[in-house]
Design a protein around this motif. Structure first.
Motif, short mmCIF file in Angstrom:
data_model
loop_
_atom_site.label_atom_id
_atom_site.label_comp_id
_atom_site.label_asym_id
_atom_site.label_seq_id
_atom_site.Cartn_x
_atom_site.Cartn_y
_atom_site.Cartn_z
N PRO A 50 0.83 -1.27 0.06
CA PRO A 50 -0.09 0.07 0.14
C PRO A 50 0.89 1.27 -0.10
CG PRO A 50 -1.01 -1.51 1.64
CD PRO A 50 0.41 -2.28 1.07
N ASN A 51 2.10 1.09 0.52
CA ASN A 51 2.85 2.36 0.38
C ASN A 51 4.12 2.52 -0.46
OD1 ASN A 51 1.20 3.11 2.68
ND2 ASN A 51 2.69 3.05 4.32
N ALA A 85 -3.40 -3.08 -2.91
CA ALA A 85 -3.77 -3.94 -1.63
C ALA A 85 -4.30 -5.18 -2.50
CB ALA A 85 -4.96 -3.56 -0.96
N ILE A 116 -4.82 1.51 -3.90
CA ILE A 116 -5.19 1.90 -2.42
C ILE A 116 -4.38 3.31 -2.66
CG2 ILE A 116 -3.43 0.65 -1.44
CD1 ILE A 116 -5.06 0.70 0.99
N ASN A 153 -3.73 6.27 0.34
CA ASN A 153 -3.94 6.27 1.84
C ASN A 153 -2.91 7.14 2.72
OD1 ASN A 153 -1.63 4.51 3.43
ND2 ASN A 153 -1.86 3.68 1.18
N ALA A 171 -6.32 5.94 10.44
CA ALA A 171 -6.16 5.54 9.30
C ALA A 171 -7.09 5.62 8.31
CB ALA A 171 -6.17 3.73 9.35
N ASP A 179 -7.93 5.25 4.25
CA ASP A 179 -7.43 4.40 3.11
C ASP A 179 -8.68 4.62 2.18
OD1 ASP A 179 -5.56 3.47 4.45
OD2 ASP A 179 -6.51 1.28 4.75
N TYR A 239 -10.16 3.20 -1.67
CA TYR A 239 -9.88 2.22 -2.89
C TYR A 239 -10.52 2.64 -4.00
CZ TYR A 239 -8.33 -0.93 1.27
OH TYR A 239 -7.92 -1.50 2.29
N GLN A 243 -4.31 0.82 13.36
CA GLN A 243 -3.59 0.13 12.51
C GLN A 243 -3.74 -1.64 12.31
OE1 GLN A 243 -1.97 2.12 10.39
NE2 GLN A 243 -2.64 3.89 11.96
N ARG A 283 -7.19 -1.69 10.61
CA ARG A 283 -7.06 -1.53 9.24
C ARG A 283 -6.23 -2.67 8.36
NH1 ARG A 283 -2.36 3.16 7.81
NH2 ARG A 283 -3.52 4.40 6.19
N ARG A 305 -7.44 -4.41 5.17
CA ARG A 305 -6.70 -4.46 3.88
C ARG A 305 -6.45 -6.15 3.57
NH1 ARG A 305 -1.64 -0.18 4.83
NH2 ARG A 305 -2.64 1.81 4.40
#
Length: 324
Positions: free
Chosen positions: A252-253, A265, A270, A272, A283, A285, A287, A306, A309, A313
């Protein structure tokens, strides 16, 4: 979707989660909306869906969108040097000549850590009452490296706020209120924290400055973040999710756009951001392929939000657009 969502409540209850979880497409079409725990433990005030939270680094998304609105208006150019907009007295031109607005937005300007990580700030956060004080701290920090390489830093957003003020001729908090929050119908969000809002969590008041920080201190609630995401999906802004740099990470990052991480994801894109600190774990996010928005706000230490989250995810990673 139902399969992914059916286990959220048991996960939240099992870990003793305190906060708000929203999953939906818009504020009027929620697939999951629930609050847990207490907003104020001393007063035993129950958490509500509309409880306001300190954003932590999620505030950076608001700052990036404020810049994008000025780009839309033709008042800022992404590839212009910072020195075009700020005088040498605000930020030295021997540095500002070599960093662009786009590099500030993508954390590739070579700046050091944001002010919330500096000992001078942490020793007396409530002594900070102006953006000028924040900029003075940033000016005093050495650069960490060359421009062009991703290095996450909240200081980028503080310099961008100074640009916003110079170009718009208005205080940063006022500009964001009128051109970002009102644009997205976010009536419960603000960088103006001089008067702390009602119906807000209180656990971290002592560590907050007396001014909103473009990098980390604003107030919002979960419904407003759903509205924010909905506005961004319906009204694409230049470069926000598309002009990205590699972060060196996966999933995701793996990339960073203008104020947002952009990644994958499973088979789904994603977009975010998150925000963490003592008594803060948030969080956010989006999509785009699934038309799903996830907001998790907590007044507990990480990884309260998290962990939930990640549960979501993992679930959305096994979905495709035909299963929405």
């Amino acid at each position: 979707m139902a399969t992914v969502l059916k286990g959220i409540d048991s996960v939240a209850v099992h870990q003793g989660f305190s906060g708000v979880i929203l999953v939906g497409e818009s504020a009027g079409d929620m697939d999951f909306a629930r609050s847990y725990g207490l907003a104020d433990r001393e007063q035993a005030t129950p958490m509500r869906i509309d409880t306001k939270f300190v954003t932590a680094s999620v505030a950076q998304t608001f700052t990036a969108v404020a810049v994008a609105r000025l780009v839309q208006d033709g008042k800022i150019a992404y590839d212009a040097p910072l020195s075009r907009y700020l005088p040498n007295s605000v930020y030295p031109h021997d540095r500002a000549d070599h960093m662009t607005i786009r590099q500030l937005l993508t954390h590739t300007a070579g700046l050091g850590p944001g002010v919330v990580r500096l000992s001078q700030f942490r020793a007396a956060p409530q002594s900070f009452t102006t953006l000028g004080q924040i900029l003075a701290l940033i000016r005093a920090q050495p650069l960490l490296g060359d421009t062009g390489h991703f290095a996450y830093s909240g200081a980028d957003c503080d310099l961008l706020a100074a640009v916003i003020e110079r170009v718009s001729g208005r205080p940063f908090a006022e500009y964001v209120r009128d051109r970002v929050f009102k644009w997205a119908n976010m009536n419960n969000s603000s960088f103006d924290i001089a008067n702390r809002p009602t119906n807000a969590v209180r656990v971290n008041d002592a560590m907050l400055p007396r001014i909103g920080l473009p990098e980390a201190v604003a107030y919002t609630n979960a419904t407003d973040l759903i509205l924010f995401a909905d506005a961004l999906l319906r009204n694409p802004l230049p470069g926000l999710f598309t002009d990205t740099v590699s972060t060196g990470l996966e999933g995701p990052n793996r990339s960073y756009g203008h104020g947002f991480f952009v990644g994958m994801a499973g088979p789904n894109r994603i977009v975010n951001h998150g925000g963490t600190g003592p008594g803060i774990d948030n969080a956010f996010d989006i999509y785009p392929d699934l038309d799903v928005i996830v907001v998790i706000l907590s007044n507990q230490d990480p990884p309260a939000a998290q962990s939930i989250r990640q549960y979501l995810r993992d679930g959305f990673a096994s979905m495709d657009t035909h299963q929405r």
